[in-house]
Design an enzyme around this catalytic site. Structure first.
Site, PDB file in Angstrom:
ATOM      1  CE  LYS A 128      -4.402   1.039   0.092  1.00 37.49           C
ATOM      2  NZ  LYS A 128      -5.549   0.307  -0.434  1.00 37.49           N
ATOM      3  CG  ASP A 168      -7.396   3.352  -0.696  1.00 41.44           C
ATOM      4  OD1 ASP A 168      -7.884   2.220  -0.622  1.00 41.44           O
ATOM      5  OD2 ASP A 168      -7.453   4.156   0.264  1.00 41.44           O
TER       6      ASP A 168
HETATM    7  P1  NDP Z   1     -13.002   7.815  -2.521  1.00 39.27           P
HETATM    8  O1  NDP Z   1     -11.956   8.823  -2.290  1.00 39.27           O
HETATM    9  O2  NDP Z   1     -13.552   7.621  -3.885  1.00 39.27           O
HETATM   10  O3  NDP Z   1     -14.247   8.112  -1.552  1.00 39.27           O
HETATM   11  C1  NDP Z   1     -14.100   8.160  -0.174  1.00 39.27           C
HETATM   12  C2  NDP Z   1     -15.443   8.514   0.443  1.00 39.27           C
HETATM   13  O4  NDP Z   1     -15.338   8.345   1.842  1.00 39.27           O
HETATM   14  C3  NDP Z   1     -15.818   9.967   0.209  1.00 39.27           C
HETATM   15  O5  NDP Z   1     -17.218  10.086   0.205  1.00 39.27           O
HETATM   16  C4  NDP Z   1     -15.235  10.665   1.439  1.00 39.27           C
HETATM   17  O6  NDP Z   1     -15.898  11.851   1.799  1.00 39.27           O
HETATM   18  C5  NDP Z   1     -15.464   9.606   2.511  1.00 39.27           C
HETATM   19  N1  NDP Z   1     -14.396   9.730   3.518  1.00 39.27           N
HETATM   20  C6  NDP Z   1     -13.067   9.558   3.333  1.00 39.27           C
HETATM   21  N2  NDP Z   1     -12.389   9.769   4.454  1.00 39.27           N
HETATM   22  C7  NDP Z   1     -13.301  10.088   5.367  1.00 39.27           C
HETATM   23  C8  NDP Z   1     -13.227  10.425   6.733  1.00 39.27           C
HETATM   24  N3  NDP Z   1     -12.057  10.476   7.386  1.00 39.27           N
HETATM   25  N4  NDP Z   1     -14.388  10.669   7.374  1.00 39.27           N
HETATM   26  C9  NDP Z   1     -15.576  10.595   6.734  1.00 39.27           C
HETATM   27  N5  NDP Z   1     -15.711  10.302   5.416  1.00 39.27           N
HETATM   28  C10 NDP Z   1     -14.588  10.048   4.769  1.00 39.27           C
HETATM   29  O7  NDP Z   1     -12.413   6.442  -1.934  1.00 39.27           O
HETATM   30  P2  NDP Z   1     -12.860   4.953  -2.241  1.00 39.27           P
HETATM   31  O8  NDP Z   1     -14.322   4.886  -2.445  1.00 39.27           O
HETATM   32  O9  NDP Z   1     -11.951   4.418  -3.266  1.00 39.27           O
HETATM   33  O10 NDP Z   1     -12.467   4.222  -0.874  1.00 39.27           O
HETATM   34  C11 NDP Z   1     -13.379   4.108   0.223  1.00 39.27           C
HETATM   35  C12 NDP Z   1     -12.933   2.987   1.148  1.00 39.27           C
HETATM   36  O11 NDP Z   1     -12.885   1.757   0.418  1.00 39.27           O
HETATM   37  C13 NDP Z   1     -11.520   3.147   1.740  1.00 39.27           C
HETATM   38  O12 NDP Z   1     -11.501   2.568   3.026  1.00 39.27           O
HETATM   39  C14 NDP Z   1     -10.666   2.310   0.805  1.00 39.27           C
HETATM   40  O13 NDP Z   1      -9.481   1.867   1.433  1.00 39.27           O
HETATM   41  C15 NDP Z   1     -11.610   1.152   0.541  1.00 39.27           C
HETATM   42  N6  NDP Z   1     -11.321   0.374  -0.652  1.00 39.27           N
HETATM   43  C16 NDP Z   1     -11.282   0.962  -1.887  1.00 39.27           C
HETATM   44  C17 NDP Z   1     -11.031   0.206  -3.002  1.00 39.27           C
HETATM   45  C18 NDP Z   1     -11.107   0.781  -4.374  1.00 39.27           C
HETATM   46  O14 NDP Z   1     -11.046  -0.003  -5.324  1.00 39.27           O
HETATM   47  N7  NDP Z   1     -11.252   2.080  -4.551  1.00 39.27           N
HETATM   48  C19 NDP Z   1     -10.707  -1.231  -2.895  1.00 39.27           C
HETATM   49  C20 NDP Z   1     -10.863  -1.759  -1.572  1.00 39.27           C
HETATM   50  C21 NDP Z   1     -11.133  -0.971  -0.507  1.00 39.27           C
HETATM   51  P3  NDP Z   1     -15.195  13.279   1.531  1.00 39.27           P
HETATM   52  O15 NDP Z   1     -15.286  13.482   0.044  1.00 39.27           O
HETATM   53  O16 NDP Z   1     -15.967  14.218   2.330  1.00 39.27           O
HETATM   54  O17 NDP Z   1     -13.771  13.111   2.005  1.00 39.27           O
END
Ligand code: NDP
Length: 447
Positions: A128, A168
């Site tokens: 990562k 991510d």
């Molecule tokens: P994105 O950046 O596309 O979206 C993240 C979302 O989560 C946004 O809506 C964001 O809101 C919210 N968010 C992020 N950090 C926080 C926080 N500290 N508190 C509250 N809301 C938060 O990321 P992904 O959708 O790609 O990833 C989301 C999760 O899924 C993560 O845990 C990631 O590790 C996991 N994941 C992702 C994969 C992928 O293929 N993308 C694969 C496997 C797991 P805001 O815009 O307000 O920050």
């Protein structure tokens, strides 16, 4: 019992050797707590100190990322890549750009990635990376300059047979494009397999964008099917509104469920008619706006600034934002409100006491390292297509993803049964993921 004490001693050593990295400690503890019975069955793992070795990254790189903002001011961020384990294949795992990123977050994610990647059945190791850079509010040009500077360091340690990053939090198609462009320029090679999550026009795979959300939904459907139930007619709550959340919404609706609430870090929207995917895609993927603006398009929906999404009653909860977003208190509220299944789209979104609440209440609980494995699995399919210079169709790739998620569920379920915790997919995922990596590490000797 002796074995459990031994595992506890290993955990204490990890805490001592990695001070202050609380998320990493949490991730290690959860895995180690499940491994007692495995060591009884495979004493050679103890002799070869497999657990001790698996908790120590093979290589960690930290680097300076200087870049210039649109006002001409110099900015400095910190970049990370933790290459955790390559027993099963090249290092593989995403890059996270978020101000909260520090070594402890990257190590927790890299550690989880080892077991997740093992569960997919595909030949990929665990890694990562990322940076404390915050893409929010930055112009495209600023994001490009940052990505170019980041890659100017990262390129030395990655490669299609060495280490293959992906996206991510904060790293989507735009960022992967800039990173790929700079890698190509620095190496003078079109090495498509060096990054995944690429655009379709330059070597990306169909379904990669959708894969984590789709895969998590398939996993939840499998858990429910195991109880002669399904998503059809279920009210679902999905936290976040990023990549994982958006495609969870899409697949839940395709399978007959209804997503009634979503969120971002500012607040929650509730739409009892079912959240509209086109609106959310337009707001988040195209215009990069906030979730509250959803109500400008759907007047009947409600926005709760600073609200807690887990207060919204639902049948199924799918946390898809970030780590430790579902606390013990949230879990109790969900159980009280009738939640019967949880699928973790995010990595480690439920705190350890939250997990205990769900398991004790008999809620079907799909842990992230199994439930969200569809993203990295489809990344591995992207690598496969790049290696063969092929491009598969959407349906063909989605069918492969679906089958992989069924297999992941099966593996977790069987391991949970075999090691005395039927229905506990946390135990099942950790054990099934671990055994394969441990076997490969044993075969490789002391490296
Ligand atoms: P994105 O950046 O596309 O979206 C993240 C979302 O989560 C946004 O809506 C964001 O809101 C919210 N968010 C992020 N950090 C926080 C926080 N500290 N508190 C509250 N809301 C938060 O990321 P992904 O959708 O790609 O990833 C989301 C999760 O899924 C993560 O845990 C990631 O590790 C996991 N994941 C992702 C994969 C992928 O293929 N993308 C694969 C496997 C797991 P805001 O815009 O307000 O920050």
């Amino acid at each position: 019992m002796v074995m459990v004490e031994r595992v506890e001693a290993i955990y204490q050593d990890v805490v001592k050797r990695n001070p202050g990295e609380v998320e990493f400690h949490q991730a290690v503890k959860e895995v180690l707590e499940c491994l007692g019975p495995v060591l009884v069955k495979y004493p050679d793992f103890t002799e070869a100190k497999i657990i001790e070795r698996i908790c120590e990254p093979e290589r960690q790189t930290i680097f300076r990322v200087p870049w210039q903002d649109d006002r001409g001011e110099v900015q400095i961020n910190r970049g990370f890549r933790v290459q955790f384990n390559s027993a099963l294949g090249p290092y593989k795992g995403g890059l996270r750009f978020h101000p909260s990123v520090y070594l402890g977050i990257i190590k927790f994610l890299g550690f989880e990635q080892i077991f997740k990647n093992s569960l997919t059945g595909l030949p990929i190791g665990g890694a990562k990376g990322g940076s404390d850079f915050d893409p929010k509010g930055k112009s495209d040009n600023e994001v490009m300059r940052f990505c170019q500077s980041f890659m100017t360091e990262l390129w030395r340690i990655i490669g299609e047979h060495t280490d293959v990053p992906a996206g991510d939090i904060g790293v989507g198609g735009r960022e992967i494009g800039y990173l790929f462009g700079q890698y190509k320029r620095l190496t003078n090679k079109f090495e498509a397999g060096v990054l995944t999550g690429k655009g379709l026009v330059y070597g990306g795979s169909q379904v990669r964008t959708e894969a984590t959300g789709y895969g998590c939904t398939y996993f939840v459907e499998e858990m429910l099917k195991g109880k002669k139930n399904g998503l059809k007619g279920k009210k679902v709550v999905v936290s976040g509104s990023g990549n994982v959340a958006i495609y969870t919404l899409e697949k839940v609706h395709q399978l007959g469920g209804k997503v009634i609430a979503m969120s971002d870090s500012n607040g929650v929207i509730v739409d009892e008619r079912g959240c509209n995917i086109e609106t959310i895609q337009q707001l988040k993927e195209v215009e990069r706006r906030r979730i509250k603006d959803y109500c400008d398009y759907h007047r009947h929906a409600k926005y709760i600034h600073g609200g807690n999404i887990w207060d919204v009653p639902c049948d199924v909860a799918m946390p898809s934002a970030t780590q430790n977003e579902v606390t013990g208190k949230d879990a109790k509220k969900l159980v009280k409100n009738g939640c019967i299944a949880v699928g973790e789209g995010a990595n480690m979104p439920t705190t350890p006491d939250g997990v205990q609440v769900f398991l004790s209440a008999g809620v079907l609980f799909g842990p992230g390292k199994a439930a969200n494995a569809g993203g990295v699995a489809t990344s591995a399919l992207e690598m496969q297509q790049n290696a063969g210079r092929e491009a598969w169709g959407f349906e063909e790739t989605d069918a492969k993803l679906h089958q992989i998620m069924k297999n992941v569920y099966q593996l977790c379920s069987e391991a949970a049964d075999e090691f005395g915790s039927p229905g506990n997919f946390v135990v099942g995922a950790n054990i099934a993921g671990f055994i394969k990596v441990a076997r490969a590490m044993s075969a490789h000797g002391l490296v």
